[in-house]
Design a protein around this motif. Structure first.
Motif, short mmCIF file in Angstrom:
data_model
loop_
_atom_site.label_atom_id
_atom_site.label_comp_id
_atom_site.label_asym_id
_atom_site.label_seq_id
_atom_site.Cartn_x
_atom_site.Cartn_y
_atom_site.Cartn_z
N ALA A 143 7.18 8.29 14.59
CA ALA A 143 6.78 7.40 13.49
C ALA A 143 5.29 7.07 13.55
CB ALA A 143 7.62 6.13 13.52
N ASP A 144 4.47 8.11 13.36
CA ASP A 144 3.02 7.92 13.21
C ASP A 144 2.74 7.87 11.71
OD1 ASP A 144 2.83 8.22 15.94
OD2 ASP A 144 1.80 10.15 15.88
N PHE A 145 2.18 6.76 11.24
CA PHE A 145 1.89 6.69 9.81
C PHE A 145 0.71 5.77 9.51
CE2 PHE A 145 4.08 2.61 9.12
CZ PHE A 145 5.07 2.61 10.09
N VAL A 146 0.21 5.92 8.29
CA VAL A 146 -0.98 5.19 7.85
C VAL A 146 -0.63 4.41 6.58
CG1 VAL A 146 -3.43 5.40 7.32
CG2 VAL A 146 -2.28 7.22 8.56
N LEU A 147 -1.08 3.19 6.54
CA LEU A 147 -0.92 2.39 5.33
C LEU A 147 -2.24 2.44 4.56
CD1 LEU A 147 0.79 0.41 3.65
CD2 LEU A 147 -0.13 -1.45 5.08
N LEU A 148 -2.20 3.14 3.42
CA LEU A 148 -3.42 3.32 2.63
C LEU A 148 -3.50 2.27 1.53
CD1 LEU A 148 -3.38 7.21 2.17
CD2 LEU A 148 -4.74 5.87 3.81
N GLY A 178 0.85 -1.19 0.00
CA GLY A 178 0.00 0.00 0.00
C GLY A 178 0.88 1.23 0.00
N ILE A 179 0.26 2.39 0.24
CA ILE A 179 1.00 3.65 0.27
C ILE A 179 1.07 4.13 1.71
CG2 ILE A 179 1.14 6.01 -0.62
CD1 ILE A 179 -0.80 5.22 -2.81
N VAL A 180 2.29 4.36 2.19
CA VAL A 180 2.45 4.87 3.55
C VAL A 180 2.50 6.40 3.50
CG1 VAL A 180 4.12 5.11 5.44
CG2 VAL A 180 3.58 2.84 4.52
N VAL A 181 1.61 7.04 4.27
CA VAL A 181 1.61 8.51 4.41
C VAL A 181 1.68 8.82 5.91
CG1 VAL A 181 0.25 8.86 2.29
CG2 VAL A 181 -0.92 8.74 4.50
N PRO A 182 2.03 10.06 6.27
CA PRO A 182 2.05 10.41 7.70
C PRO A 182 0.66 10.24 8.31
CG PRO A 182 3.12 12.12 6.38
CD PRO A 182 2.46 11.19 5.41
N GLY A 183 0.59 9.93 9.59
CA GLY A 183 -0.69 9.89 10.28
C GLY A 183 -1.41 11.22 10.12
N PHE A 184 -2.72 11.16 9.92
CA PHE A 184 -3.48 12.40 9.72
C PHE A 184 -3.58 13.17 11.04
CE2 PHE A 184 -5.29 9.55 6.38
CZ PHE A 184 -4.72 10.23 5.30
N VAL A 185 -3.67 14.51 10.89
CA VAL A 185 -3.76 15.40 12.05
C VAL A 185 -5.08 16.18 11.92
CG1 VAL A 185 -2.66 17.27 13.31
CG2 VAL A 185 -1.24 15.61 12.10
N ASP A 186 -6.02 15.88 12.78
CA ASP A 186 -7.33 16.53 12.74
C ASP A 186 -7.26 17.81 13.55
OD1 ASP A 186 -10.02 17.27 12.85
OD2 ASP A 186 -10.73 15.20 12.99
N ALA A 187 -7.36 18.95 12.86
CA ALA A 187 -7.13 20.25 13.52
C ALA A 187 -8.37 20.80 14.23
CB ALA A 187 -6.62 21.27 12.51
N HIS A 188 -9.50 20.07 14.15
CA HIS A 188 -10.69 20.54 14.88
C HIS A 188 -11.75 19.45 14.92
CE1 HIS A 188 -13.71 23.16 16.55
NE2 HIS A 188 -14.54 22.85 15.58
N VAL A 189 -12.02 18.94 16.12
CA VAL A 189 -12.99 17.86 16.26
C VAL A 189 -13.53 17.87 17.70
CG1 VAL A 189 -11.10 16.22 16.76
CG2 VAL A 189 -13.31 15.33 16.02
#
Ligand SMILES: [Zn+2]
Length: 429
Positions: free
Chosen positions: A375-380, A62-73
């Motif tokens: 090392a926070d990341f997501v495998l998409l 898959g594609i590894v991208v940085p973990g998402f950062v939710d700026a308002h929730v």
């Protein structure tokens, strides 16, 4: 010392690609080296692998991208997502305030905090700036759960002395509670504190003054609130504060506008506000699914970019309709286009990662998957659904990324890693 090697396609956009032609970093066959939760090396596999010869390598499909950062929730609103029929002020009264009252019970708060953080991870979000409720216990519940999961969460007791009965504090009590919470949680795990007045209408002048004093007293805390979301809200603010130049100026008069300030929405901003936000270095958390859901309007990327505003991306659950920042990026594209701006998919990825991280003051730690960062990341999975698989087969990177933003959601997240450890696996749950 633990060393882990991950071989995968790697993609990150740590800085705004509008300003930095080198911002997009992509290794089609990359190697990510993690030591004790931190990225220590990253690069092309063929180049980097000889340095680590003999060590086991985990292959990630898959594609590894940085973990998402939710700026308002808002975590207490997750069970009121998809509440039918109202714009902002009525929606708050009818659906949200009653739900938030239940957070006086710490057992309820702990149970929702746990479900909320699981939902973040299911959607690939590893850091977030979070509204709890007016109850100090709602902050304790969230921070305790985040500490357990080693997540990077920023939050702080909501200030609202003009809120509805049963959801109201006092300027003095709120100040003391905030000081206590800052003292109790400062320096623990990956947690951060934000002074969090709900918005201008729910705090007295005295409480807004106290919020400014808290910011002054604690140079490591953020300011997190709402700004110019809905036209009726803006009219009510103008009526209550007739001497303010505009909505932002209300906050400015109480010392709440600075480089540590994160304002959600900013849908209805005069140019004067944008100029002031830019001069102060304050940021906007853009929340397009929420803005559509509550009929608030479309964020004006053209105006924001003309003023070079700092932007991030927020889900704004429960007015927002998805925890997925991938999906939110896809809706941001549509919102931008409604105001004649084409949002580039790489820039949208930046907003959901490095951009939001910068707003939260944590861009040195997360958001870019760069050596020295956590090392926070997501495998998409760009073939998560039959339709996605058809659309992305043989396509170039920009097309695959955009397709995941438009068609993707939690199904697109195969795994989520926190500090180099798998914290969510779609196959296992
Ligand atoms: Zn909100």
């Amino acid at each position: 010392m633990t060393l882990r090697l991950f071989r995968a396609e790697l993609l990150s956009v740590a800085t705004d690609p509008r300003d930095d032609p080198e911002a997009i970093r992509h290794e089609p066959d990359g190697l990510l080296v993690v030591e004790d939760g931190l990225v220590v090396a990253r690069g092309d596999h063929a180049t980097l692998a000889p340095r680590y010869a003999g060590l086991p390598v985990e292959r990630l499909a898959g594609i590894v991208v940085p973990g998402f950062v939710d700026a308002h929730v808002h975590y207490p609103q997750m069970d009121r997502i998809a509440s039918h029929g109202e714009q902002l002020l009525d929606w708050l009264e009818r659906h949200i305030f009653p739900a938030e009252m239940a957070f006086a019970d710490p057992v309820h708060a702990a149970s929702v905090a746990d479900a909320f953080l699981t939902e973040l991870l299911r959607n690939g979000t590893t850091s977030a700036l979070v509204f709890p409720t007016v109850h100090p216990g709602s902050v304790d519940a969230l921070f305790a759960a985040a500490l357990d999961r080693r997540m990077r969460i920023v939050s702080g007791k909501v200030l609202m002395d003009l809120g509805p009965k049963d959801l109201r504090d006092t300027p003095e009590g709120a100040r003391a509670d905030s000081e206590e919470l800052i003292h109790r949680w400062r320096g623990r795990g990956r947690l951060g504190y934000a002074v969090t007045p709900r918005f201008a209408l729910t705090s007295s002048d005295e409480q807004l003054r106290q919020a400014g004093a808290l910011l002054d007293a604690h140079p490591d805390v953020l300011l997190h609130t709402h700004l110019a979301e809905n036209k009726y809200e803006c009219a009510a603010v103008a009526e209550r504060f007739p001497h303010a130049h505009d909505y932002l100026d209300v906050y400015d008069r109480f010392g709440l506008v600075g480089p540590r300030s994160v304002f959600a929405h900013g849908i209805h901003l005069p140019d004067r506000s944008c100029a002031r936000l830019a001069a102060a270095g304050a940021g906007i958390a853009v929340c397009p699914t929420s803005n559509l859901f509550l009929g608030s309007g479309f964020f004006d990327f053209g105006q924001a970019d003309a003023h070079r505003l700092r932007l991030g991306l927020g889900s704004d659950i429960g007015a927002g309709t998805s925890f997925s920042l991938l999906h939110t990026a896809g809706v941001a594209y549509q919102a931008a286009l409604a105001r004649e701006v084409r949002l580039d998919p790489f820039r949208a990825l930046y907003l959901a990662t490095g951009g939001s991280a910068a707003l939260l003051g944590i861009a040195d730690r997360v958001g870019g998957l760069l050596p020295g960062q956590e090392a926070d990341f997501v495998l998409l999975d760009d073939a998560a659904t039959p339709l996605l698989a058809r659309r992305t087969a043989g396509a170039d990177l920009a097309t695959r990324l955009f397709a995941m933003q438009v068609l993707g959601d939690d199904r697109t997240v195969r795994r989520t890693y926190v500090m180099g450890e798998c914290a969510w696996d779609r196959g296992i749950g």
